[in-house]
Enzyme design. Sequence first.
Site, PDB file in Angstrom:
ATOM      1  N   GLY A  19       0.825  -1.211   0.000  1.00 39.94           N
ATOM      2  CA  GLY A  19       0.000   0.000   0.000  1.00 39.94           C
ATOM      3  C   GLY A  19       0.855   1.255   0.000  1.00 39.94           C
ATOM      4  O   GLY A  19       2.093   1.200  -0.125  1.00 39.94           O
ATOM      5  N   PHE A  20       0.198   2.379   0.155  1.00 39.67           N
ATOM      6  CA  PHE A  20       0.880   3.677   0.129  1.00 39.67           C
ATOM      7  C   PHE A  20       1.929   3.776   1.262  1.00 39.67           C
ATOM      8  O   PHE A  20       3.143   3.822   0.993  1.00 39.67           O
ATOM      9  CB  PHE A  20      -0.187   4.772   0.214  1.00 39.67           C
ATOM     10  CG  PHE A  20       0.304   6.101   0.687  1.00 39.67           C
ATOM     11  CD1 PHE A  20       1.407   6.711   0.103  1.00 39.67           C
ATOM     12  CD2 PHE A  20      -0.347   6.755   1.728  1.00 39.67           C
ATOM     13  CE1 PHE A  20       1.857   7.951   0.545  1.00 39.67           C
ATOM     14  CE2 PHE A  20       0.096   7.991   2.174  1.00 39.67           C
ATOM     15  CZ  PHE A  20       1.207   8.582   1.587  1.00 39.67           C
ATOM     16  N   ASP A  40       0.444  -9.029   1.472  1.00 37.96           N
ATOM     17  CA  ASP A  40      -0.595  -8.132   0.966  1.00 37.96           C
ATOM     18  C   ASP A  40      -1.554  -8.913   0.072  1.00 37.96           C
ATOM     19  O   ASP A  40      -1.134  -9.831  -0.632  1.00 37.96           O
ATOM     20  CB  ASP A  40       0.057  -6.992   0.157  1.00 37.96           C
ATOM     21  CG  ASP A  40      -0.799  -5.745   0.122  1.00 37.96           C
ATOM     22  OD1 ASP A  40      -0.388  -4.711   0.660  1.00 37.96           O
ATOM     23  OD2 ASP A  40      -1.912  -5.802  -0.457  1.00 37.96           O
ATOM     24  N   THR A  44      -6.351  -3.046  -1.971  1.00 33.91           N
ATOM     25  CA  THR A  44      -6.237  -1.606  -2.269  1.00 33.91           C
ATOM     26  C   THR A  44      -4.805  -1.224  -2.639  1.00 33.91           C
ATOM     27  O   THR A  44      -4.569  -0.092  -3.059  1.00 33.91           O
ATOM     28  CB  THR A  44      -6.685  -0.734  -1.063  1.00 33.91           C
ATOM     29  OG1 THR A  44      -5.836  -1.013   0.049  1.00 33.91           O
ATOM     30  CG2 THR A  44      -8.132  -1.023  -0.695  1.00 33.91           C
ATOM     31  N   VAL A  66      -4.645 -11.364   5.221  1.00 30.46           N
ATOM     32  CA  VAL A  66      -4.264 -11.572   6.626  1.00 30.46           C
ATOM     33  C   VAL A  66      -5.470 -11.895   7.508  1.00 30.46           C
ATOM     34  O   VAL A  66      -5.288 -12.274   8.669  1.00 30.46           O
ATOM     35  CB  VAL A  66      -3.495 -10.358   7.201  1.00 30.46           C
ATOM     36  CG1 VAL A  66      -2.178 -10.159   6.488  1.00 30.46           C
ATOM     37  CG2 VAL A  66      -4.350  -9.089   7.178  1.00 30.46           C
ATOM     38  N   LEU A  82      -0.199  -3.178   8.969  1.00 25.07           N
ATOM     39  CA  LEU A  82      -0.828  -2.040   8.281  1.00 25.07           C
ATOM     40  C   LEU A  82      -1.988  -2.467   7.389  1.00 25.07           C
ATOM     41  O   LEU A  82      -2.660  -1.606   6.815  1.00 25.07           O
ATOM     42  CB  LEU A  82       0.208  -1.291   7.416  1.00 25.07           C
ATOM     43  CG  LEU A  82       1.140  -0.319   8.146  1.00 25.07           C
ATOM     44  CD1 LEU A  82       2.275  -1.060   8.834  1.00 25.07           C
ATOM     45  CD2 LEU A  82       1.714   0.711   7.195  1.00 25.07           C
ATOM     46  N   ASN A 108      -4.548 -12.417  13.673  1.00 25.91           N
ATOM     47  CA  ASN A 108      -3.584 -13.303  13.013  1.00 25.91           C
ATOM     48  C   ASN A 108      -2.172 -12.715  13.045  1.00 25.91           C
ATOM     49  O   ASN A 108      -1.194 -13.438  13.254  1.00 25.91           O
ATOM     50  CB  ASN A 108      -4.017 -13.569  11.567  1.00 25.91           C
ATOM     51  CG  ASN A 108      -5.244 -14.467  11.499  1.00 25.91           C
ATOM     52  OD1 ASN A 108      -5.444 -15.314  12.369  1.00 25.91           O
ATOM     53  ND2 ASN A 108      -6.065 -14.281  10.481  1.00 25.91           N
ATOM     54  N   TYR A 154     -14.501   1.407   9.615  1.00 28.72           N
ATOM     55  CA  TYR A 154     -13.062   1.677   9.748  1.00 28.72           C
ATOM     56  C   TYR A 154     -12.728   2.074  11.180  1.00 28.72           C
ATOM     57  O   TYR A 154     -11.847   1.482  11.817  1.00 28.72           O
ATOM     58  CB  TYR A 154     -12.681   2.791   8.777  1.00 28.72           C
ATOM     59  CG  TYR A 154     -11.217   3.160   8.763  1.00 28.72           C
ATOM     60  CD1 TYR A 154     -10.257   2.254   8.323  1.00 28.72           C
ATOM     61  CD2 TYR A 154     -10.789   4.423   9.163  1.00 28.72           C
ATOM     62  CE1 TYR A 154      -8.912   2.606   8.289  1.00 28.72           C
ATOM     63  CE2 TYR A 154      -9.455   4.779   9.120  1.00 28.72           C
ATOM     64  CZ  TYR A 154      -8.519   3.862   8.688  1.00 28.72           C
ATOM     65  OH  TYR A 154      -7.184   4.217   8.650  1.00 28.72           O
ATOM     66  N   ARG A 195      -9.008  10.646  -1.014  1.00 34.85           N
ATOM     67  CA  ARG A 195      -8.445  11.521   0.015  1.00 34.85           C
ATOM     68  C   ARG A 195      -8.118  12.881  -0.608  1.00 34.85           C
ATOM     69  O   ARG A 195      -7.879  13.000  -1.814  1.00 34.85           O
ATOM     70  CB  ARG A 195      -7.228  10.853   0.654  1.00 34.85           C
ATOM     71  CG  ARG A 195      -7.671   9.611   1.454  1.00 34.85           C
ATOM     72  CD  ARG A 195      -6.549   8.950   2.210  1.00 34.85           C
ATOM     73  NE  ARG A 195      -5.931   7.859   1.479  1.00 34.85           N
ATOM     74  CZ  ARG A 195      -5.192   6.911   2.033  1.00 34.85           C
ATOM     75  NH1 ARG A 195      -4.978   6.919   3.330  1.00 34.85           N
ATOM     76  NH2 ARG A 195      -4.652   5.957   1.306  1.00 34.85           N
TER      77      ARG A 195
END
Length: 320
Positions: A19-20, A40, A44, A66, A82, A108, A154, A195
């Site tokens: 990710g970012f 991953d 996203t 995950v 993350l 996990n 979230y 965003r």
Amino acid sequence: MGSLPAPAWEHAVVTGGAGFVGSHLCSALLAAGTAVTCVDDFSTGLAGNVAELGDHPGFTLQEADVSQPFTVRRRPDLVLHLASPASPADYLRLPLHTLDAGSLGTRNALDLAHHSGARFLLASTSEVYGDPREHPQNERYWGHVNPVGPRSVYDEAKRFGEALTTAHGSTRGTDTCVVRLFNTYGPRMRGYDGRAVPTFIRQALAGEPLTVTGDGLQTRSLCYVDDTVAGILAAAAHGMSGPVNIGNPSELTMLDLARWIIELTGSASRIAFVERPTDDPALRCPDITLARDKLQWEPLVAAEEGLRRTIAWFRAHPDG
Ligand code: NAD
């Protein structure tokens, strides 16, 4: 990049490493001499974010969700968790996946850290403060969250993840740490992830109106990704359990951000006001006293410089 701790770890697992933020974290760890396994599911994230790490002998890319039990080939001494959709557009599109990543995924990753004797770090969020009634927010504030609002998938997943991390530490003795990341921006954000920074830059570069929500007077505090990564690694290197805020306390309104991006890109775009999303926080600013005192960490990249670097990246990656 701010000063990084010495290479304290032999092998780190970074969930959400494509990710970012995760991809910058993988790069920083490798640069500091730590081998990295990036886990991953690309829900996203993008393989392209870690493509340049593919040839590094210390880097392993493992495709896995995950939220299902997973193992890695080599025992880690650090697990950085993350993996989670992070932008509102993503978690509103993937609500159950987001709740699973924050609950089952955190469990996990904690179990992996525990069985490996590794230190565990949860990338939590300023969203645990919800639409805050205290300003700026320090770590002792419990937050103001709507548990059934659209953002709850979230916010509550992260709050549950913090509770799980704390319980794993207290009942199983796992070496855990919670960092609460505030809005982070920089290269490799996706132009359509919803965003503010990537949206405004994409719109400004395309000559389209910059869509500011509400009256644009809501504030955010924007931290450049290199600073966020340095803060995460400083917290990982320190023995603290947290929670600790990692963010940039310099606060700006969304309207000022839009005007600034128009100026820095030299765009002829205008500003268009659109409807504000439900439960969008009015104010967001970290109190980083704890990080300054305990981690000797604070952001180093000024907003103008960070925005210039991000704009340059978007110019070079028009499909980004
Ligand atoms: P991102 O969407 O770019 O990265 C998240 C990564 O996690 C992606 O690569 C995605 O594919 C992966 N992922 C999601 N669910 C997964 C699963 N079940 N199994 C495996 N991988 C999974 O988001 P980001 O901005 O890089 O955020 C990274 C982390 O930092 C998130 O946990 C987020 O909550 C936290 N955070 C980010 C910010 C920010 O401003 N970027 C602020 C606060 C907290």
